[in-house]
Write a protein that holds these residues in place. Structure first.
Motif, mmCIF file in Angstrom:
data_model
loop_
_atom_site.group_PDB
_atom_site.id
_atom_site.type_symbol
_atom_site.label_atom_id
_atom_site.label_comp_id
_atom_site.label_asym_id
_atom_site.label_seq_id
_atom_site.Cartn_x
_atom_site.Cartn_y
_atom_site.Cartn_z
ATOM 1 N N TYR A 628 36.160 13.307 -19.639
ATOM 2 C CA TYR A 628 35.654 14.614 -19.240
ATOM 3 C C TYR A 628 34.333 14.470 -18.479
ATOM 4 O O TYR A 628 33.573 13.516 -18.688
ATOM 5 N N ASP A 629 34.052 15.459 -17.643
ATOM 6 C CA ASP A 629 32.716 15.604 -17.102
ATOM 7 C C ASP A 629 31.735 15.846 -18.253
ATOM 8 O O ASP A 629 32.104 16.403 -19.297
ATOM 9 N N LEU A 630 30.488 15.446 -18.026
ATOM 10 C CA LEU A 630 29.408 15.799 -18.938
ATOM 11 C C LEU A 630 28.410 16.686 -18.207
ATOM 12 O O LEU A 630 28.243 16.566 -16.988
ATOM 13 N N VAL A 631 27.750 17.564 -18.957
ATOM 14 C CA VAL A 631 26.541 18.206 -18.454
ATOM 15 C C VAL A 631 25.412 17.791 -19.376
ATOM 16 O O VAL A 631 25.582 17.710 -20.594
ATOM 17 N N SER A 632 24.264 17.475 -18.786
ATOM 18 C CA SER A 632 23.157 16.981 -19.594
ATOM 19 C C SER A 632 21.850 17.561 -19.073
ATOM 20 O O SER A 632 21.770 18.045 -17.940
ATOM 21 N N ARG A 633 20.825 17.501 -19.920
ATOM 22 C CA ARG A 633 19.476 17.906 -19.511
ATOM 23 C C ARG A 633 18.458 17.184 -20.374
ATOM 24 O O ARG A 633 18.740 16.761 -21.505
ATOM 25 N N VAL A 634 17.276 17.046 -19.817
ATOM 26 C CA VAL A 634 16.168 16.416 -20.531
ATOM 27 C C VAL A 634 15.444 17.496 -21.330
ATOM 28 O O VAL A 634 15.057 18.537 -20.782
ATOM 29 N N LEU A 635 15.263 17.259 -22.606
ATOM 30 C CA LEU A 635 14.602 18.216 -23.485
ATOM 31 C C LEU A 635 13.077 18.104 -23.357
ATOM 32 O O LEU A 635 12.562 17.081 -22.885
ATOM 33 N N PRO A 636 12.359 19.164 -23.744
ATOM 34 C CA PRO A 636 10.880 19.130 -23.613
ATOM 35 C C PRO A 636 10.240 17.914 -24.260
ATOM 36 O O PRO A 636 9.242 17.384 -23.781
ATOM 37 N N GLY A 637 10.811 17.435 -25.348
ATOM 38 C CA GLY A 637 10.219 16.293 -26.019
ATOM 39 C C GLY A 637 10.583 14.959 -25.409
ATOM 40 O O GLY A 637 10.165 13.908 -25.905
ATOM 41 N N GLY A 638 11.388 14.995 -24.357
ATOM 42 C CA GLY A 638 11.768 13.754 -23.699
ATOM 43 C C GLY A 638 13.149 13.268 -24.045
ATOM 44 O O GLY A 638 13.666 12.339 -23.408
ATOM 45 N N GLY A 639 13.766 13.865 -25.062
ATOM 46 C CA GLY A 639 15.124 13.482 -25.407
ATOM 47 C C GLY A 639 16.124 14.049 -24.407
ATOM 48 O O GLY A 639 15.772 14.802 -23.495
ATOM 49 N N VAL A 640 17.367 13.671 -24.566
ATOM 50 C CA VAL A 640 18.430 14.109 -23.662
ATOM 51 C C VAL A 640 19.517 14.790 -24.469
ATOM 52 O O VAL A 640 19.951 14.285 -25.514
ATOM 53 N N GLU A 641 19.938 15.954 -23.999
ATOM 54 C CA GLU A 641 21.036 16.694 -24.604
ATOM 55 C C GLU A 641 22.220 16.652 -23.643
ATOM 56 O O GLU A 641 22.061 16.793 -22.431
ATOM 57 N N ALA A 642 23.431 16.427 -24.165
ATOM 58 C CA ALA A 642 24.619 16.358 -23.308
ATOM 59 C C ALA A 642 25.810 16.952 -24.036
ATOM 60 O O ALA A 642 25.874 16.944 -25.277
ATOM 61 N N GLN A 643 26.749 17.460 -23.268
ATOM 62 C CA GLN A 643 27.976 18.010 -23.831
ATOM 63 C C GLN A 643 29.110 17.817 -22.843
ATOM 64 O O GLN A 643 28.905 17.835 -21.630
ATOM 65 N N PRO A 644 30.333 17.590 -23.338
ATOM 66 C CA PRO A 644 31.471 17.416 -22.439
ATOM 67 C C PRO A 644 31.992 18.768 -21.935
ATOM 68 O O PRO A 644 31.846 19.792 -22.601
ATOM 69 N N VAL A 645 32.591 18.755 -20.752
ATOM 70 C CA VAL A 645 33.296 19.923 -20.226
ATOM 71 C C VAL A 645 34.770 19.674 -20.513
ATOM 72 O O VAL A 645 35.461 18.969 -19.769
ATOM 73 N N ARG A 646 35.276 20.249 -21.595
ATOM 74 C CA ARG A 646 36.604 19.909 -22.100
ATOM 75 C C ARG A 646 37.708 20.638 -21.331
ATOM 76 O O ARG A 646 38.406 21.502 -21.871
#
Length: 894
Positions: A628-646
């Motif tokens: 699947y495609d992923l969408v991701s973003r950098v969080l304010p604390g520097g971490g990364v959040e991601a989720q699949p496009v199912r």
């Protein structure tokens, strides 16, 4: 001289036999090149209704036309049935805003034959005997919704009762610059009907823009009893166009009627582009020059020979002849040499195609020949100097300032300066090149004209097309868009095709393309992997509306796409470049180092896609057994959040394409490459999951590189061959049919919905004229056939799949490839009911050989029924059916 001998004499685009061809566009109005508006509304700036009266800037168009490869002198067919409101000089269609599924041509014509040097060409145009229903077609489209079929000409009733003329136009070259033309019109209706045939000759307007004041000239004459037009051009020299019999010769100028269109008090030229139309249809006496018997005209730039047939009986055919000859011509233009050229070129064409797919059935050979003929006719002259287009011309008002802004269309492609013959996706809907379309075109082109195929692939990489930063131009509407990187794949296919046909591969060609693709690969890495983590973006990647949202548009909230298909395309690209480098390294060891670079890049992409995506989220989904495609973003604390496009779509099947063998010769002839690969595997043993090894009885080793290991591959293929998901009777769908009832997905914090749409698009995304939400598309299907064949070549039957899934029927990967190829080819072959699935509910499905004998190679095909949809003359990549019927890629297995 045979067609093969002519090809041998024509190794380059400048070869004499390639000077004349079907290079005249089917549509020039409504293109970006002719759009000088501030807002980029190409359709609105130069509409169809102005085409008869307004000179084009960059090209010309016409019906069944030809021109020289420079696009200066043009021949085409004009007609009038005595009822039309205008002369029929060009095909009519609806603009993007007018059509309920985007732009669409509303005419019927079929390419019936052609040879690579264009020594022999035939086209059939179907012309109604009633007034052409321009207004009615617009009304029908305006009233139709997106859930309804695209209204066509046949829906207006003007073709009922076979009340039409079939106009068959045949071209035969008696020599490189000696073109014999026959126009035969047959009345298929029940009543006698009038017909006016007006073969035309004209020069492209190059003198009205303030950049080149030189003006060519046409002089029509009936002196000495010959009906002819003498054409003089500074570059082409002198040509004579002879017309058989005693037609009325008419001469005007290819100039804009500025008084009519723009309210100017007086036109700069007495005679204008529509002068012949106004004289024939409007009955006006002084809109063009009328040549008297024994007389001659003053110089003009557009001329026609007017043949009038007041009553053509039912079943009767009328015929006119013309001949274009370099120089002054002669009084024997329609004697034995004309007849001999027509007969000999037809015989030579039959002989040529007899060797193209010799093991195919008669019906299969017909499909192959029609597909290749249509592909050959998509070669068109393409002229576009972007810097001049952005600036405007000296003889006209300055270009609007909006055209110079940083976000203006093609503003960053000022280097582009094209004046070449290019292979186009479609004669009417896409009368401009598209990079990934063209790459697919070259595979069937290599069957009949490898020199042209090589020339086109090189041309896309030349400095006047490729951007200085290494990007290949996508297509005219936005050169900066991103197409899938299939250029290296096409280069390999063309190289191998010629190697197998002749015993010699053109390594100079291979190296020339390879060097330029090194720049392109670097552009991808630098621009489309912003995180440096081997997960790639790319935008829509030619698949338009395959996703729930426009993947070319930025997402809100700092989210961005990490695309399964972009990443898989890049893995595949790395493998193709590796294989080119290995082939070159057999003769120049300097390339071995480059090959190791690409194998290492592939392994890094493979590792990232299956293990280490953003926020440690892989593209591979273990629960669903799919990518699947992923969408991701950098969080304010520097971490990364991601989720699949199912969403299960072709996006998740592209990883199957990333497969390449390392044949035994690689390890015996290139020890440095083998040592580096072994070093990589020792230092990073996790890379080993992407290689499968085989040791032969003689101790030689081979390997298979694959983005998906065998377990993952089996899971993806089980979905691909599931009839409730991707597998249809006619190929692999672009979206899983499991989404028939719709699917709601969350993307970047917002809810979106996508539904399986097997036919025409029900969404306006990308204009609505393209649909990847269920239909079958030839390019991706052909790549899947090749990938399965590569698996078979390596595993020799050891890898099996259930086909269809759940049936209990186990077949090898090679048998699965052959089955898929048969399904695709079957779109165009008569089925048990005698109909061709691609005809579907189209007018060609009528129970009459006048319709059913014709084959259309459409843009895409209904995912359930196989009906051809989209652009009706998309012979381009759909011509891949020819190579499938000829045995590709199985015929190339080692």
């Amino acid at each position: 001289m045979s067609e093969q001998e002519r090809l041998a004499q024509s190794p380059t685009a400048a070869s004499p036999w390639r000077l004349w061809g079907p290079y005249l566009a089917a549509r020039q109005w409504g293109t970006v090149r002719e759009d000088y508006s501030a807002n980029g509304d190409a359709w609105g700036y130069f509409p169809f209704d102005q085409a008869r009266s307004r000179a084009y800037r960059w090209g010309e168009d016409g019906i069944a036309g030809v021109c020289d490869r420079h696009g200066f002198l043009n021949l085409g067919v004009a007609l009038w049935n005595g009822r039309d409101e205008i002369l029929k000089e060009r095909y009519f269609g609806l603009t993007n805003a007018e059509g309920n599924h985007g732009e669409d041509v509303k005419e019927h014509w079929w390419i019936t034959d052609g040879t690579p040097t264009h020594s022999w060409m035939q086209l059939v145009y179907r012309y109604p005997q009633a007034a052409f229903p321009y207004a009615r077609l617009r009304e029908l489209a305006a009233a139709a919704g997106r859930h309804e079929r695209e209204p066509e000409l046949s829906d207006t009733g003007v073709l009922d009762g076979d009340r039409f003329f079939d106009v068959r136009v045949t071209y035969a070259k008696a020599g490189p610059d000696d073109l014999c033309v026959e126009i035969e019109a047959t009345n298929h209706g029940p009543d006698a009907a009038p017909l006016h045939l007006l073969p035309q000759v004209w020069f492209r307007n190059t003198w009205s823009w303030g950049r080149d004041a030189r003006r060519p000239a046409l002089i029509a004459s009936t002196v000495d009893g010959w009906s002819r037009v003498l054409a003089e051009h500074a570059l082409l020299g002198r040509y004579t166009v002879h017309f058989d019999g005693a037609p009325q010769l008419l001469v005007t100028d290819n100039e804009t009627d500025e008084a009519l269109l723009f309210g100017r008090a007086v036109n700069p030229s007495r005679f204008t582009k529509a002068g012949i139309d106004d004289h024939v249809v409007g009955g006006k006496a002084d809109t063009c020059q009328v040549v008297q018997p024994g007389g001659a005209s003053q110089p003009g730039t557009k001329a026609a020979a007017w043949y009038r047939f007041d009553s053509v009986a039912p079943g009767e055919s009328v015929k006119v002849k013309l001949r274009l000859i370099a120089g002054d011509g002669h009084g024997r233009a329609f004697g034995r040499t004309f007849l001999a050229a027509m007969w000999e070129r037809r015989e030579e064409a039959d002989e040529f195609y007899a060797g193209v797919a010799p093991d195919s059935s008669a019906e299969e050979q017909k499909v192959v020949r029609r597909a290749l003929a249509g592909l050959l006719w998509t070669k068109q002259h393409y002229r576009f100097r972007v810097r001049e287009w952005l600036e405007g011309d000296p003889a006209h008002p300055p270009a609007p300032h909006e055209r110079h802004g940083p976000h203006a269309r093609n503003a960053h492609w000022k280097h582009m300066d094209v004046a070449d013959v290019l292979s186009m996706p479609d004669e009417w809907e896409y009368p401009w090149f598209a990079a990934w379309d063209l790459a697919f075109h070259m595979v069937p082109f290599a069957m009949v004209d490898p020199a042209f195929a090589k020339d086109q692939l090189l041309l896309m990489c030349r400095e006047w097309l490729m951007h200085p930063d290494g990007q290949l131009p996508a297509y005219e509407w936005e050169f900066g868009d991103v197409n899938p990187p299939v250029h290296a794949w096409a280069t390999l296919q063309v190289y191998r095709a010629e190697q197998e046909a002749t015993g010699n591969g053109d390594r100079v060609f291979l190296a020339r393309v390879f060097h330029k693709l090194l720049l392109n690969f670097s552009w991808w890495v630098n621009r489309k992997d912003p995180g440096g983590n081997y997960l790639f973006e790319g935008g829509f990647l030619g698949m338009d509306n395959i996703g729930p949202v426009n993947r070319s548009a930025p997402l809100a909230g700092g989210w961005r796409f990490e695309q399964s298909d972009a990443t898989s395309w890049m893995a595949t690209y790395a493998l193709h470049l590796m294989r080119i480098a290995l082939e070159l390294a057999r003769h120049d060891e300097a390339y071995a180092d480059v090959a190791t670079k690409f194998v290492e890049h592939f392994l890094s992409i493979a590792q990232a896609s299956t293990h280490f995506g953003s926020a440690n989220r892989p593209i591979w989904d273990e629960e669903d057994g799919f990518c699947y495609d992923l969408v991701s973003r950098v969080l304010p604390g520097g971490g990364v959040e991601a989720q699949p496009v199912r969403v299960r779509s072709m996006v998740g099947l592209i990883p199957v394409l990333a497969v390449a063998p390392l044949d035994p010769w690689v390890f015996t002839e290139l020890p440095d490459f083998a040592d580096r690969l072994n070093y990589l595997l020792r230092r990073q043993p996790e890379f080993g999951q992407f290689l499968t090894w085989h040791t032969a009885a003689d101790g030689t080793r081979s390997a298979l590189l694959s983005l998906l290991d065998e377990r993952k591959l089996r899971r993806v293929l089980s979905r691909m061959f599931d009839e409730s998901e991707f597998l249809s009777p006619h190929g692999i769908r672009s979206l899983s049919a499991a989404h028939r009832d719709g699917l709601d997905v969350e993307i970047a914090g917002a809810q979106h919905r996508i539904e399986y749409e097997p036919g025409e698009s029900r969404t306006p995304m990308f204009g609505g004229n393209s649909n990847w939400r269920g239909p079958i598309w030839f390019p991706t299907n052909a790549l899947l056939v090749e990938a399965l064949s590569a698996l078979e070549d390596f595993h020799r039957g050891a890898v099996t799949v259930e086909l269809p899934t759940g049936s209990g029927r186990k077949v090898s990967a090679g048998e699965a490839a052959a089955d898929l190829a048969r399904r695709l080819a079957g779109l165009f072959l008569p089925g048990p009911d005698g109909g061709r699935p691609a005809h579907g509910k189209r007018v060609e499905a009528r129970d009459s050989p006048l319709w059913s004998d014709h084959i259309t190679f459409s843009e895409y095909f209904d995912g359930d029924t196989g009906e051809g949809l989209g652009a009706a003359h998309q012979t381009g990549w759909t011509a891949l059916v020819a190579v499938l019927l000829a045995g590709w890629p199985g015929a190339r297995r080692k």
